[in-house]
Design an enzyme around this catalytic site. Sequence first.
Site, PDB file in Angstrom:
ATOM      1  N   LYS A 170       9.536  -6.702  12.096  1.00 21.43           N
ATOM      2  CA  LYS A 170       8.303  -5.954  12.366  1.00 21.43           C
ATOM      3  C   LYS A 170       7.878  -6.297  13.780  1.00 21.43           C
ATOM      4  CE  LYS A 170       3.733  -4.922  10.526  1.00 21.43           C
ATOM      5  NZ  LYS A 170       2.701  -5.163   9.505  1.00 21.43           N
ATOM      6  N   THR A 173       4.143  -4.593   4.475  1.00 23.19           N
ATOM      7  CA  THR A 173       5.053  -4.604   5.620  1.00 23.19           C
ATOM      8  C   THR A 173       5.097  -5.933   6.357  1.00 23.19           C
ATOM      9  OG1 THR A 173       3.296  -3.677   6.977  1.00 23.19           O
ATOM     10  CG2 THR A 173       4.879  -2.143   6.020  1.00 23.19           C
ATOM     11  N   ASP A 174       4.041  -6.778   6.209  1.00 21.46           N
ATOM     12  CA  ASP A 174       3.970  -7.976   7.042  1.00 21.46           C
ATOM     13  C   ASP A 174       5.199  -8.868   6.895  1.00 21.46           C
ATOM     14  OD1 ASP A 174       1.621  -7.132   8.002  1.00 21.46           O
ATOM     15  OD2 ASP A 174       0.408  -8.825   7.275  1.00 21.46           O
ATOM     16  N   THR A 209       0.810  -1.213   0.000  1.00 20.61           N
ATOM     17  CA  THR A 209       0.000   0.000   0.000  1.00 20.61           C
ATOM     18  C   THR A 209       0.845   1.266   0.000  1.00 20.61           C
ATOM     19  OG1 THR A 209      -0.112  -0.168   2.391  1.00 20.61           O
ATOM     20  CG2 THR A 209      -1.946  -1.074   1.156  1.00 20.61           C
TER      21      THR A 209
END
Lengths: 463, 669
Positions: free
Chosen positions: A264, A185-186, A109
């Site tokens: 993360k 980002t995951d 995104t």
Amino acid sequence: MSCSDELKGYRGRARQRLGEWGVRVWSDVRVTNTAGSVFEGVILPRSETFDDLHLVLKLHNGYNVGVHVDRISTIEEIGYREAVYKIPEKEFPARPDLPKVTLLGTGGTIASRLDYRTGAVIPAFTPGELYGAVPELADLCNLTTKKIFGVFSENMSWPEYATLAGAIGEEIEAGADGIVIGHGTDTMGHTAAILSFMVQNLPVPVVLVGSQRSSDRPSSDAALNLIHAVRAAAYGDIAEVQICMFGPTSDRYALLHRGTRCRKMHSSYRSTFRTVGDTPLCLVSRDEFTILNGDYARRDSERQVRIDPTYDDRVTILYYYPGMKPDLVDALVDRGYRGIVIAGTGLGHVNKPLYPALERAVRAGVQVMMTVQTLWGYAQMYVYDTGRDLLDLGVVPLDNMLPETALMKLGWVLGHTDQHAEVKRLMQTPISHEITAREPHNGYLILQGGLPEVEDFITSHWK
Amino acid sequence: MLTSADVPLDVTRRTMSTAFDYAAAGLKVGLEVHQQLLTQEKLFCRCPAGMYTSQHDGSVLRHMRPTLSELGEYDGTALMEFKTKKNIIYLLHESNVCTYEMDDTPPFLLNPRALDIAIEQCLMLGCDIVDEVHIARKQYLDGSIPTGFQRTAVVGVAGRIPFQGRELTITQVTLEEDSCREVSDRGHLIVWRTDRLGMPLIETVTAPDLRTPEEVEEAILLIGRVCRSTGHVRVGIGASRQDVNVSVTGGRRVEIKGVSKAGWARKLVHTEAIRQVRLLELRDELHRRGLTRPADIGIEHFDVTDLFVASELSQLRRESWQRLIDEEGRRPGFELGRGPFSVRAVRLPGLAGTISHPTQPGLTFAHELAGRIRVIATLDQQPTLFHSEKWPDYAESRVEFDRLLRRTACGPDDAIVVVWGAEEDTVTAAEEVRIRYADATDGVPHETRQPLPDGRTDFERILPGPDRMYPDTDSPPQRLMPERIEQLRAPLPPAPWVREGRYAAAGIPRSTIRYLIRRGGARLVDLVVNEGGADLRRACFLFGEELKALRRRGLGIDRIADAQWLRFFEILESSPVIWEARSRLVEVMAGSPATDPGELASSLDLGNAPEGWRERVVSLARTSVLDHSNGRPGQRLRFLMGLAMYELRGKVSAHAVENLLLEELGGAQ
């Protein structure tokens, strides 16, 4: 437009009624319900995950409401207004004096627009679209974009890693001064880790970037992340695979994290990425770079990039917990897994009942590695008997390599060799700081709220 | 059409109604009434609602960028606010915000209690409840919400309530999260406190059905009474505020934002009607000069810093600017725009005389220009600008002004506006002057205006349109089942006008009725009347008048449970005489809310005539003397009554005591 598109997302009863009334998605309608209330608005597509009983109207004041189809007494089409949902596209200005940056798209995104059907966001990607959304980019570089794939980051996997590595090689060959990879980002940490092995000897920076707040929202971190990442790629000195994301949650600066040492750490915070066991490489603001860790490979256009996208995907992580049954290990061996990374407790331990199963695995030629689920610190298996027993079984300790990085590296190594000694040597020899000889004392900092000195700090600094 | 000279400048109630013909102007007003709901938790997270703090233990710095609406367009307001390039700081306190308010955690599911209360409110307002609630994002780029949008959803539509012999239409009722509270707004930096953020509120939107300022005031009060009649909304400062939408014929909808008092709205509507009429006059004047379209407005601007380096007009000298910056600690690139101090002259060809065109009472078009410059160019020092139609008077005034005219090649038909500040901001300001005049060729711009205490208004932002709305992809739509709605409808109190009619028929004064409905006392009145068989007038008197005084004394009246009140009236039924000692008994009930009022009454010996009371009264009448001899008729009786009732109130009826005393005093009276 086909008939099915005209009733996008509507199923069952709602679809049937819409057909009977002769109205479609994007019809501007006046609906009167059985209570006599009048709704005027445009029929929107409906998400397929919603029920089949309601019509979604975008009222003329901008609000959406769902009207139960059985409560509609009359419906009258008064117009048709198909939305052209598009980020304004302006030609990205060419500036010969500025560096050339290639943005490789994988999905995610970083710049996006809404999709009615699923309610998801669709990436906006061409330089023109990006220029419309983030005009600041034109002051930084000449931008080329290539969409490699459009997948959510959880769907990235080995074949995609190999493709991406190849694409990076091509762009460098083509003369890019820096490469930015837009990524969800995951699993950005996993991708950064594998690229650190598949793409070696980099002459220019390779910067992964994403966003934690999607770019369809005014408070999004996407634009600033992209600006920081493009700056790091175009002007930064660090010719390694790195992640560029918000340092604090405030709109202040980004941190560049080394691809093999980054994780993360929060499901939704902007400042979710943290370097583990070391300091981040660099702080990037709109105006400057502040190097935080001087031990990195410098930009050098003479250096020849080496792309090595070999892999074996029969690898897994076993996250150890008390009471784990040995049949889990047996099952992995039976299913043909070639490598197991254990995220062990403490200094790298598992319980005794697992030993025979691990021994069977090693004997079957499965490579068993040990990392620590504490994330910070080293696997030090000489300290306790349990550790020494495991070493005797042939379990390979990986010092302070992060479990996910170890998984990625093991898959890559197994693409090259099956020989235990060679696998062990390769796994224990760092390629890109995935194992560090020293842990600096400021490499482990998890401040705890409530402590007076920490509260002093957080009240005097923007978070 | 009215001319400026006809319109009164002051805004007292007397001149308002007599001197301005609202009907002739075509005044139309609609309301957006915001009312916080009484819930324990916020709307989309589990933080406590209604816990305000004045301190903070953390802060976040953010910026906003406009995004596309669902229909693919940028909203005008969004672009305007992006131009202001605001640095936004949020002040956090651990006790009342979590990472949701910081926009670092997605929303949790909508607070079901808030939705229930919103449905109740819709039912009270006669609305049709929507079948499926869709949560939308409404963009606000001023920073008042850290996400950049407010989560909001339509719950009810098409309501009607009786109003002054006709009906007031409720267009829609939305359930939404409250915004931050502004702490300061200085230059490019705005600071918000997050404690209020996320509290549930409803916005009730009326059709533009109101025609005079008095009607606006009445309608606000009416909706307020409806909202409060369930007892499930918050009361007190800031718990309800309204936006007032005003237009006149030929004008446009202008939203006056955050009006906290109904009486204030009356003045504001009056002033806004005048402002719009005058802006239409200005439009006509511009058209007479051939400036009919926005594109006809051209400006030229000049850096004239050097003309004023030694000016007596201290604002235009770098030193005073620097002093202002130093005093307020304004940082370049943070509170301040980029670039050195500049004085910028904006020449407006063909616009001589228009800057001093009157707008609001005591104000001219210069104020319209200043508003936009203050907000969008963030030049917020006072005064915001100087202009050619009212150049300040000082020793070298004429000389400097002539130099300015020469430098800008300003002719007799032209006007000049002078602004100063950081260079970047002065350029923005020049552009805003052009835009405001471009808007003036079309009459009244769509604006949100902030109310000033004297009833005038100032520019706040361009009025946002539907382009700022898009669906909240973080929240699923929610179906509202008919059973849930009926369950909520059943226990609802009657509408205020139903109660008002019933109470008024019983002869209760209007002010008491309003108080009862506003403060929730009406619920208790109906309870004790319907279930406890209490007398309506007595109940109204007790809950609407007497308890006010006890509450003011800080007694915990609201701790007394419904059952205790029912018991209270049950006791009165059997011992009517206790009514005369009601304040005493209520006071004790408030002190021991868990004890049976009957027991409390017994412990005070209420309801039972003490032995020998007659003898004591008679003796009192015979022995007590007034401290002055020539008392008027009845004075002695009252004196003795006072003495006797001190002991006997609630035990022996005053009537009986009085009769006894009269008998005893007999001829003496």
